[in-house]
Design a protein around this motif. Structure first.
Motif, short mmCIF file in Angstrom:
data_model
loop_
_atom_site.label_atom_id
_atom_site.label_comp_id
_atom_site.label_asym_id
_atom_site.label_seq_id
_atom_site.Cartn_x
_atom_site.Cartn_y
_atom_site.Cartn_z
N ARG A 128 0.98 -1.19 0.11
CA ARG A 128 0.02 0.02 0.05
C ARG A 128 1.18 1.10 0.00
O ARG A 128 0.44 2.39 -0.50
N PHE A 129 2.04 1.19 0.76
CA PHE A 129 2.94 2.37 0.85
C PHE A 129 3.63 2.35 -0.45
O PHE A 129 3.80 3.75 -1.21
N TRP A 130 4.27 1.48 -0.94
CA TRP A 130 5.43 1.49 -2.09
C TRP A 130 4.75 1.78 -3.49
O TRP A 130 5.16 2.27 -4.27
N ARG A 131 3.41 1.42 -3.89
CA ARG A 131 2.58 1.74 -4.93
C ARG A 131 2.39 3.30 -5.18
O ARG A 131 2.44 3.63 -6.16
N ALA A 132 2.29 3.91 -3.76
CA ALA A 132 2.06 5.20 -3.72
C ALA A 132 3.30 6.11 -3.83
O ALA A 132 3.45 7.07 -4.30
N GLN A 133 4.39 5.63 -2.96
CA GLN A 133 5.51 6.25 -2.83
C GLN A 133 6.33 6.19 -4.11
O GLN A 133 7.13 7.18 -4.60
N GLY A 134 6.35 5.09 -4.89
CA GLY A 134 7.35 4.55 -5.93
C GLY A 134 8.79 4.39 -5.29
O GLY A 134 9.72 4.68 -6.21
N SER A 135 8.94 4.24 -4.06
CA SER A 135 10.07 3.85 -3.51
C SER A 135 10.10 2.95 -2.39
O SER A 135 8.96 3.12 -1.48
N GLY A 136 11.19 2.37 -1.80
CA GLY A 136 11.19 1.75 -0.71
C GLY A 136 12.34 0.65 -0.55
O GLY A 136 13.13 0.51 -1.47
N SER A 137 12.41 -0.09 0.51
CA SER A 137 13.30 -1.21 0.75
C SER A 137 13.07 -2.17 1.68
O SER A 137 12.07 -1.91 2.51
N ILE A 138 13.53 -3.48 1.34
CA ILE A 138 13.08 -4.48 2.39
C ILE A 138 14.57 -5.25 2.75
O ILE A 138 15.11 -5.34 1.84
N VAL A 139 14.83 -5.21 3.92
CA VAL A 139 15.87 -5.86 4.30
C VAL A 139 15.58 -7.13 5.28
O VAL A 139 14.91 -7.10 6.29
N ASN A 140 15.83 -8.37 4.74
CA ASN A 140 15.55 -9.57 5.44
C ASN A 140 16.68 -10.29 6.03
O ASN A 140 17.80 -10.28 5.62
N MET A 141 16.27 -10.68 7.28
CA MET A 141 17.46 -11.36 8.11
C MET A 141 17.70 -12.77 7.74
O MET A 141 16.73 -13.59 8.29
N ALA A 142 18.39 -13.08 6.96
CA ALA A 142 18.72 -14.58 6.64
C ALA A 142 19.72 -15.14 7.78
O ALA A 142 19.83 -14.58 8.68
N SER A 143 20.44 -15.91 7.20
CA SER A 143 21.70 -16.52 7.93
C SER A 143 22.65 -17.51 7.31
O SER A 143 22.18 -17.96 6.13
N GLN A 171 9.78 -8.76 -8.54
CA GLN A 171 8.49 -8.09 -8.33
C GLN A 171 8.17 -6.69 -8.04
O GLN A 171 6.97 -6.20 -8.56
N LEU A 172 8.98 -6.07 -7.08
CA LEU A 172 8.85 -5.10 -6.58
C LEU A 172 9.57 -3.85 -7.29
O LEU A 172 9.79 -2.78 -6.94
N GLY A 173 10.51 -4.55 -8.08
CA GLY A 173 11.48 -3.59 -9.17
C GLY A 173 10.74 -2.38 -9.39
O GLY A 173 11.31 -1.31 -9.84
N GLU A 174 9.48 -2.63 -10.12
CA GLU A 174 8.88 -1.56 -10.93
C GLU A 174 8.51 -0.47 -9.92
O GLU A 174 8.09 0.52 -10.51
N PHE A 175 8.44 -0.83 -8.59
CA PHE A 175 8.01 0.38 -7.73
C PHE A 175 9.37 0.93 -7.28
O PHE A 175 9.42 1.80 -6.25
N ASN A 176 10.55 0.55 -7.64
CA ASN A 176 11.73 1.17 -7.35
C ASN A 176 12.02 0.62 -5.61
O ASN A 176 12.57 1.51 -4.90
N VAL A 177 11.60 -0.65 -5.41
CA VAL A 177 11.96 -1.16 -3.89
C VAL A 177 13.09 -2.01 -4.25
O VAL A 177 12.90 -2.87 -5.12
N THR A 178 13.97 -1.73 -3.59
CA THR A 178 15.03 -2.73 -3.29
C THR A 178 14.87 -3.66 -2.23
O THR A 178 14.18 -3.66 -1.23
N VAL A 179 15.24 -5.15 -2.51
CA VAL A 179 14.81 -6.24 -1.76
C VAL A 179 16.36 -6.90 -1.39
O VAL A 179 16.75 -7.65 -2.33
#
Length: 259
Positions: A128-143, A171-179
């Motif tokens: 809901r945020f990233w569609r509106a903002q056109g940017s964002g990021s996710i950082v996942n804690m792997a191991s 899938q989120l690249g089109e919203f300029n969201v890095t993961v």
């Protein structure tokens, strides 16, 4: 910078030792950490500590992330309080059922729920945020164990989280969201120290450096991937493992010129 002008970062497991180190580091980088944790009392303590250090009372949400509607409720509260979300840090995790001979289905499902399903649900709710903002990021804690193996449920969940990271990056690249994912090795913490010095020595032997990771080491990696400096990095796994993701510690190297 006032709280109104700061980018907002949601950090799951924010009241724990590693989660709090991440919140402190993000606050130092100019972000407003929103701590998500089921321990309401410890959340209040951590909030007071951040206020004392940075003069900025952070937002915190006490909820059990494994509840069916927890992700949607968390994002709704963030929307109401801040109106935006710039970074989602999926830090909360669980390890149980260490041996295949004795693991129960309940152990398996509990680990998968918090380590893999919850990050997916939170990413879904954050759209809901990233569609509106056109940017964002996710950082996942792997191991680091996604490469080498530990308990079957934990290893499978962290390997799955790396796969989810790559899928979401596409899938989120089109919203300029890095993961991206951060993959630590054993972290020296008050909780882990309860397992005793032999456990620390064993993990130290896995790496090529002469010390173990600290929560701050991991937090620094998260802060980098959450920052604008990493805005063209996506779908990656950053190992904070002191070389433990490699084949192993090399033999002593003889001085140059000697056999």
């Amino acid at each position: 910078m006032s709280s109104a002008g700061r980018p907002v970062a949601a950090v799951t497991g924010g009241a724990g030792e590693l989660g709090f180190a991440i919140c402190r580091r993000l606050a130092r980088a100019g972000m407003l950490p929103v701590m998500l944790d089921r321990d309401a009392a410890r959340l209040s303590e951590r909030a007071a500590a951040l206020e004392a250090e940075f003069g900025l009372p952070p937002s915190h949400i006490a909820l059990d992330l494994v509840a069916a509607d927890a992700a949607a409720r968390a994002m709704e509260q963030i929307a109401q309080r801040h109106g935006r979300l710039d970074c989602l840090v999926n830090n909360a995790g669980l390890s149980a059922g260490h041996q295949i001979a004795s693991i129960s289905l309940a152990d398996w499902e509990a680990v998968m729920r918090i380590n893999l399903t919850v990050p997916m649900l939170l990413a879904h709710a954050a759209m809901r945020f990233w569609r509106a903002q056109g940017s964002g990021s996710i950082v996942n804690m792997a191991s680091r164990t996604w490469l080498s193996g530990a308990g079957p449920a934990y290893t499978a969940s962290k390997a799955g989280l790396v796969g989810l990271t790559r899928s979401l990056a596409v899938q989120l690249g089109e919203f300029n969201v890095t993961v991206n994912a951060v993959a630590p090795s054993y972290v020296r913490s008050a909780f882990n120290s309860q397992s005793g010095p032999e456990t620390e020595r064993r993990h130290l032997r896995l790496g090529v450096l002469s010390r173990l990771a600290t929560p701050e080491d991991v937090a620094n990696a998260v802060a980098f991937l959450a920052s604008g400096e990493a805005r063209f990095i996506t779908g990656e796994v950053l190992h904070v493992a002191g070389g433990a993701q490699l084949a192993g510690r090399p033999q002593s190297v003889a001085p140059e010129g000697q056999a």
